[in-house]
Design a protein around this motif. Structure first.
Motif, PDB file in Angstrom:
ATOM      1  N   GLU A 148       0.842  -1.188   0.000  1.00 54.61           N
ATOM      2  CA  GLU A 148       0.000   0.000   0.000  1.00 54.61           C
ATOM      3  C   GLU A 148       0.877   1.237   0.000  1.00 54.61           C
ATOM      4  N   PRO A 149       0.494   2.252  -0.739  1.00 55.00           N
ATOM      5  CA  PRO A 149       1.283   3.488  -0.720  1.00 55.00           C
ATOM      6  C   PRO A 149       1.180   4.153   0.651  1.00 55.00           C
ATOM      7  N   TYR A 150       2.142   4.999   0.961  1.00 54.57           N
ATOM      8  CA  TYR A 150       2.161   5.702   2.239  1.00 54.57           C
ATOM      9  C   TYR A 150       0.950   6.618   2.338  1.00 54.57           C
ATOM     10  N   LYS A 151       0.303   6.585   3.484  1.00 53.70           N
ATOM     11  CA  LYS A 151      -0.826   7.473   3.718  1.00 53.70           C
ATOM     12  C   LYS A 151      -0.511   8.338   4.925  1.00 53.70           C
ATOM     13  N   SER A 152      -0.857   9.590   4.811  1.00 54.00           N
ATOM     14  CA  SER A 152      -0.663  10.503   5.932  1.00 54.00           C
ATOM     15  C   SER A 152      -1.817  10.331   6.927  1.00 54.00           C
ATOM     16  N   HIS A 153      -1.669  10.959   8.080  1.00 56.87           N
ATOM     17  CA  HIS A 153      -2.727  10.915   9.080  1.00 56.87           C
ATOM     18  C   HIS A 153      -4.012  11.516   8.520  1.00 56.87           C
ATOM     19  N   LEU A 154      -3.868  12.589   7.763  1.00 53.10           N
ATOM     20  CA  LEU A 154      -5.040  13.250   7.179  1.00 53.10           C
ATOM     21  C   LEU A 154      -5.765  12.317   6.202  1.00 53.10           C
ATOM     22  N   ALA A 155      -5.031  11.522   5.444  1.00 54.09           N
ATOM     23  CA  ALA A 155      -5.654  10.591   4.504  1.00 54.09           C
ATOM     24  C   ALA A 155      -6.482   9.541   5.243  1.00 54.09           C
ATOM     25  N   TYR A 156      -5.969   9.037   6.378  1.00 56.43           N
ATOM     26  CA  TYR A 156      -6.733   8.067   7.163  1.00 56.43           C
ATOM     27  C   TYR A 156      -7.990   8.708   7.756  1.00 56.43           C
ATOM     28  N   VAL A 157      -7.877   9.959   8.209  1.00 56.06           N
ATOM     29  CA  VAL A 157      -9.041  10.647   8.763  1.00 56.06           C
ATOM     30  C   VAL A 157     -10.090  10.843   7.672  1.00 56.06           C
ATOM     31  N   LYS A 158      -9.662  11.218   6.469  1.00 56.26           N
ATOM     32  CA  LYS A 158     -10.604  11.438   5.368  1.00 56.26           C
ATOM     33  C   LYS A 158     -11.293  10.142   4.940  1.00 56.26           C
ATOM     34  N   GLU A 159     -10.639   8.990   5.172  1.00 59.58           N
ATOM     35  CA  GLU A 159     -11.296   7.709   4.867  1.00 59.58           C
ATOM     36  C   GLU A 159     -12.453   7.456   5.829  1.00 59.58           C
ATOM     37  N   ARG A 160     -12.276   7.889   7.085  1.00 62.73           N
ATOM     38  CA  ARG A 160     -13.292   7.614   8.105  1.00 62.73           C
ATOM     39  C   ARG A 160     -14.406   8.639   8.138  1.00 62.73           C
ATOM     40  N   ARG A 161     -14.120   9.868   7.745  1.00 57.11           N
ATOM     41  CA  ARG A 161     -15.096  10.955   7.884  1.00 57.11           C
ATOM     42  C   ARG A 161     -15.303  11.675   6.548  1.00 57.11           C
ATOM     43  N   SER A 162     -16.536  12.117   6.340  1.00 59.37           N
ATOM     44  CA  SER A 162     -16.825  12.908   5.139  1.00 59.37           C
ATOM     45  C   SER A 162     -16.506  14.369   5.439  1.00 59.37           C
ATOM     46  N   ASP A 163     -16.549  15.207   4.413  1.00 60.60           N
ATOM     47  CA  ASP A 163     -16.304  16.646   4.603  1.00 60.60           C
ATOM     48  C   ASP A 163     -17.362  17.262   5.511  1.00 60.60           C
ATOM     49  N   ALA A 164     -18.616  16.793   5.385  1.00 59.23           N
ATOM     50  CA  ALA A 164     -19.698  17.319   6.224  1.00 59.23           C
ATOM     51  C   ALA A 164     -19.459  16.950   7.691  1.00 59.23           C
ATOM     52  N   ASP A 165     -19.022  15.714   7.945  1.00 53.22           N
ATOM     53  CA  ASP A 165     -18.701  15.300   9.322  1.00 53.22           C
ATOM     54  C   ASP A 165     -17.581  16.162   9.883  1.00 53.22           C
ATOM     55  N   GLY A 166     -16.561  16.402   9.095  1.00 56.46           N
ATOM     56  CA  GLY A 166     -15.435  17.216   9.540  1.00 56.46           C
ATOM     57  C   GLY A 166     -15.854  18.640   9.859  1.00 56.46           C
ATOM     58  N   GLU A 167     -16.724  19.199   9.029  1.00 55.53           N
ATOM     59  CA  GLU A 167     -17.211  20.567   9.263  1.00 55.53           C
ATOM     60  C   GLU A 167     -18.033  20.634  10.552  1.00 55.53           C
ATOM     61  N   ALA A 168     -18.869  19.620  10.793  1.00 58.18           N
ATOM     62  CA  ALA A 168     -19.680  19.584  12.010  1.00 58.18           C
ATOM     63  C   ALA A 168     -18.794  19.473  13.247  1.00 58.18           C
ATOM     64  N   ILE A 169     -17.790  18.665  13.212  1.00 56.08           N
ATOM     65  CA  ILE A 169     -16.866  18.518  14.344  1.00 56.08           C
ATOM     66  C   ILE A 169     -16.102  19.814  14.582  1.00 56.08           C
ATOM     67  N   LEU A 170     -15.665  20.466  13.504  1.00 59.85           N
ATOM     68  CA  LEU A 170     -14.955  21.732  13.635  1.00 59.85           C
ATOM     69  C   LEU A 170     -15.844  22.802  14.279  1.00 59.85           C
ATOM     70  N   GLN A 171     -17.097  22.902  13.825  1.00 57.23           N
ATOM     71  CA  GLN A 171     -18.007  23.904  14.384  1.00 57.23           C
ATOM     72  C   GLN A 171     -18.275  23.618  15.868  1.00 57.23           C
ATOM     73  N   GLU A 172     -18.405  22.347  16.228  1.00 62.16           N
ATOM     74  CA  GLU A 172     -18.636  21.968  17.624  1.00 62.16           C
ATOM     75  C   GLU A 172     -17.429  22.353  18.482  1.00 62.16           C
ATOM     76  N   ALA A 173     -16.225  22.099  17.987  1.00 61.43           N
ATOM     77  CA  ALA A 173     -15.007  22.442  18.733  1.00 61.43           C
ATOM     78  C   ALA A 173     -14.856  23.955  18.862  1.00 61.43           C
ATOM     79  N   LEU A 174     -15.182  24.697  17.802  1.00 60.38           N
ATOM     80  CA  LEU A 174     -15.103  26.162  17.863  1.00 60.38           C
ATOM     81  C   LEU A 174     -16.119  26.723  18.850  1.00 60.38           C
ATOM     82  N   ALA A 175     -17.316  26.132  18.899  1.00 57.27           N
ATOM     83  CA  ALA A 175     -18.342  26.589  19.838  1.00 57.27           C
ATOM     84  C   ALA A 175     -17.888  26.364  21.278  1.00 57.27           C
ATOM     85  N   ARG A 176     -17.287  25.214  21.559  1.00 58.74           N
ATOM     86  CA  ARG A 176     -16.761  24.940  22.898  1.00 58.74           C
ATOM     87  C   ARG A 176     -15.654  25.912  23.264  1.00 58.74           C
ATOM     88  N   LEU A 177     -14.780  26.208  22.307  1.00 54.26           N
ATOM     89  CA  LEU A 177     -13.682  27.138  22.555  1.00 54.26           C
ATOM     90  C   LEU A 177     -14.198  28.540  22.842  1.00 54.26           C
TER      91      LEU A 177
END
Length: 112
Positions: free
Chosen positions: A78-107
């Motif tokens: 298998e070719p080398y995958k970065s941490h970001l590539a593994y995260v993108k396999e598990r989560r969609s862009d919409a999931d990532g945006e929702a998590i980011l907004q939740e973290a920003l709201a907590r901050l």
């Protein structure tokens, strides 16, 4: 204090225990496996189990199968995958945006 003899209870020159002294062996059968490099290995398995479909070749480390005419092919690395590539396999862009907004709201809530 011990004299440093690691093998206690044996004498120098003693041989291994004979099979008759160990007890009866479980029934076994040998299964022959073939790898793509033409190596052949025959590990012994208990007679009552189903042997695995593939076995690692002890000479080259490639997978070996029971069919001599069609052994398993080399696994493709298998070719080398970065941490970001593994995260993108598990989560969609919409999931990532929702998590980011939740973290920003907590901050923002923490900062006041």
């Amino acid at each position: 204090m011990a004299a440093g003899n690691a093998i206690r209870g044996t004498r120098v020159g003693s041989g291994p225990i004979r099979w008759a002294e160990r007890g009866e062996q479980a029934p076994r059968r040998s299964i022959t496996y073939f790898c793509v490099n033409g190596h052949e290995t025959s590990p012994a398995f208990a007679a009552e189990i189903t042997p695995p479909a593939t076995w690692d070749c002890p000479r080259c480390g490639l997978p070996a199968g029971q069919d001599e005419q069609a052994p398993p092919q080399r696994p493709q690395p298998e070719p080398y995958k970065s941490h970001l590539a593994y995260v993108k396999e598990r989560r969609s862009d919409a999931d990532g945006e929702a998590i980011l907004q939740e973290a920003l709201a907590r901050l923002r809530q923490r900062r006041g």
